[in-house]
Design a protein around this motif. Structure first.
Motif, PDB file in Angstrom:
ATOM      1  N   ALA A   1       0.058  10.140   7.749  1.00 14.36           N
ATOM      2  CA  ALA A   1      -1.156  10.951   7.654  1.00 14.36           C
ATOM      3  C   ALA A   1      -1.547  11.412   9.050  1.00 14.36           C
TER       4      ALA A   1
ATOM      5  N   ASN B   1       2.805   4.322   7.958  1.00 12.03           N
ATOM      6  CA  ASN B   1       2.975   3.046   7.286  1.00 12.03           C
ATOM      7  C   ASN B   1       3.930   2.162   8.091  1.00 12.03           C
TER       8      ASN B   1
ATOM      9  N   TYR C   1       1.032   3.623  -3.183  1.00 12.44           N
ATOM     10  CA  TYR C   1      -0.004   4.548  -3.645  1.00 12.44           C
ATOM     11  C   TYR C   1      -0.725   5.271  -2.504  1.00 12.44           C
ATOM     12  N   LYS C   2      -0.369   4.980  -1.249  1.00 12.58           N
ATOM     13  CA  LYS C   2      -0.964   5.677  -0.117  1.00 12.58           C
ATOM     14  C   LYS C   2       0.115   6.449   0.637  1.00 12.58           C
ATOM     15  N   PRO C   3      -0.266   7.540   1.334  1.00 14.27           N
ATOM     16  CA  PRO C   3       0.728   8.316   2.091  1.00 14.27           C
ATOM     17  C   PRO C   3       1.408   7.455   3.152  1.00 14.27           C
TER      18      PRO C   3
ATOM     19  N   SER D   1       0.819  -1.212   0.000  1.00 14.25           N
ATOM     20  CA  SER D   1       0.000   0.000   0.000  1.00 14.25           C
ATOM     21  C   SER D   1       0.853   1.262   0.000  1.00 14.25           C
TER      22      SER D   1
END
Length: 291
Positions: free
Chosen positions: A13, A30, A8-10, A5
């Motif tokens: 956050a 992450n 494509y994900k920060p 992930s």
């Protein structure tokens, strides 16, 4: 560590929610970037700055040479890591809450062993009933059979009494102390395995994340910022998990964690460098639990 992930994900956050008389801050990072220890060190430093602190009291350690400056270059086929799971598979989420009192009870049960009394009555009865001298002496007194019956009655009475009682012995070896987390994991292992209704011969795997900071020689400092965990599997058949008590399952997990030393940490890193892949989560073979 590689994260699917993370492509494509920060990686980080932060969400701030304004309330009537306060604010609520939510933060997620992450897992490939940090582990739980690093996350809380970061969040505490963040809070310290928000309180007006000029300097961070516990500076993060960005050292990366505890594996002797590994020069490994991770080469992926076609420029991407190998995905070993179905990225479109639906995810199911369940939230369980355990009170502090419940966890303490689990830990107490996991750290106590039921030690049953040994019963030598059968051997004793066998010796007495076949002892010619004893039989002759008793027959001369005219009550040989009565004494044998008396021995049998006493043995049966003692056997029933001993089966109903057990002596609880506390483990005293500090290294044998099973943690609250391991006790809870053992309970989940048993409960989930029971709910799955697996065949008794079906292998089950319980995966736990372990902190490798103090396992490496020389050890890594507690303020190291990054991901210093590895997932280790503990395997037992469904029949073993369900037929044994909580202590047996918790002790199996505990001993596996203790055995994860410097050599095993380095072996895991070496294997990953040779064959980098996205670690599969979930229950891909029907008998896996990941904590």
């Amino acid at each position: 560590m590689i994260s699917y992930s993370g492509h494509y994900k920060p990686l980080l956050a932060v969400q701030v929610t304004e309330l009537a008389d306060a604010i609520f801050i939510g933060c997620t990072i992450n897992h490939a970037v940090t582990d739980g220890t690093s996350f809380w060190n970061f969040f505490n430093a963040f809070a310290e700055i928000c309180r007006g602190g000029k300097n961070i009291s516990k500076q993060p350690d960005f050292t990366r040479n505890f594996f002797q400056n590994s020069q490994a270059i991770l080469r992926f086929p076609d420029g991407t890591p190998k995905v070993t799971f179905d990225v479109n598979a639906p995810l199911k989420e369940r939230i369980f809450s355990f009170s502090r009192e419940s966890i303490l009870k689990l830990k107490s049960r996991a750290n106590y062993v039921a030690k049953k009394h040994s019963d030598n009555s059968i051997e004793l009865l066998g010796k007495q009933s076949n002892d010619d001298w004893l039989m002759e002496k008793e027959n001369n007194n005219g009550n040989g059979n009565g004494n044998i019956v008396s021995v049998l009655e006493n043995w049966l009475r003692n056997a029933v009494s001993r089966n109903q009682e057990s002596e609880i012995v506390e483990t005293i070896d500090p290294m044998a102390q099973i943690s609250s987390f391991q006790s809870l994991c053992a309970q989940l292992w048993k409960s989930v395995t029971r709910a799955r209704k697996l065949p008794s011969t079906k292998p089950t795997t319980f995966r736990m994340a372990v902190n490798c900071r103090h396992r490496i020689e020389p050890s890594v400092g507690p303020l190291y910022f990054g991901n210093a965990i590895q997932s280790i599997p503990t395997v037992a058949s469904a029949g073993e998990v369900l037929s044994r008590d909580l202590h047996w399952c918790a002790d199996l997990l505990h001993r596996n964690v203790l055995a994860h030393d410097d050599a095993k940490v380095r072996q895991g890193v070496e294997n990953f460098e040779k064959n980098p892949r996205v670690f599969p989560l979930g229950n891909f073979d029907g008998g896996v639990i990941t904590m």
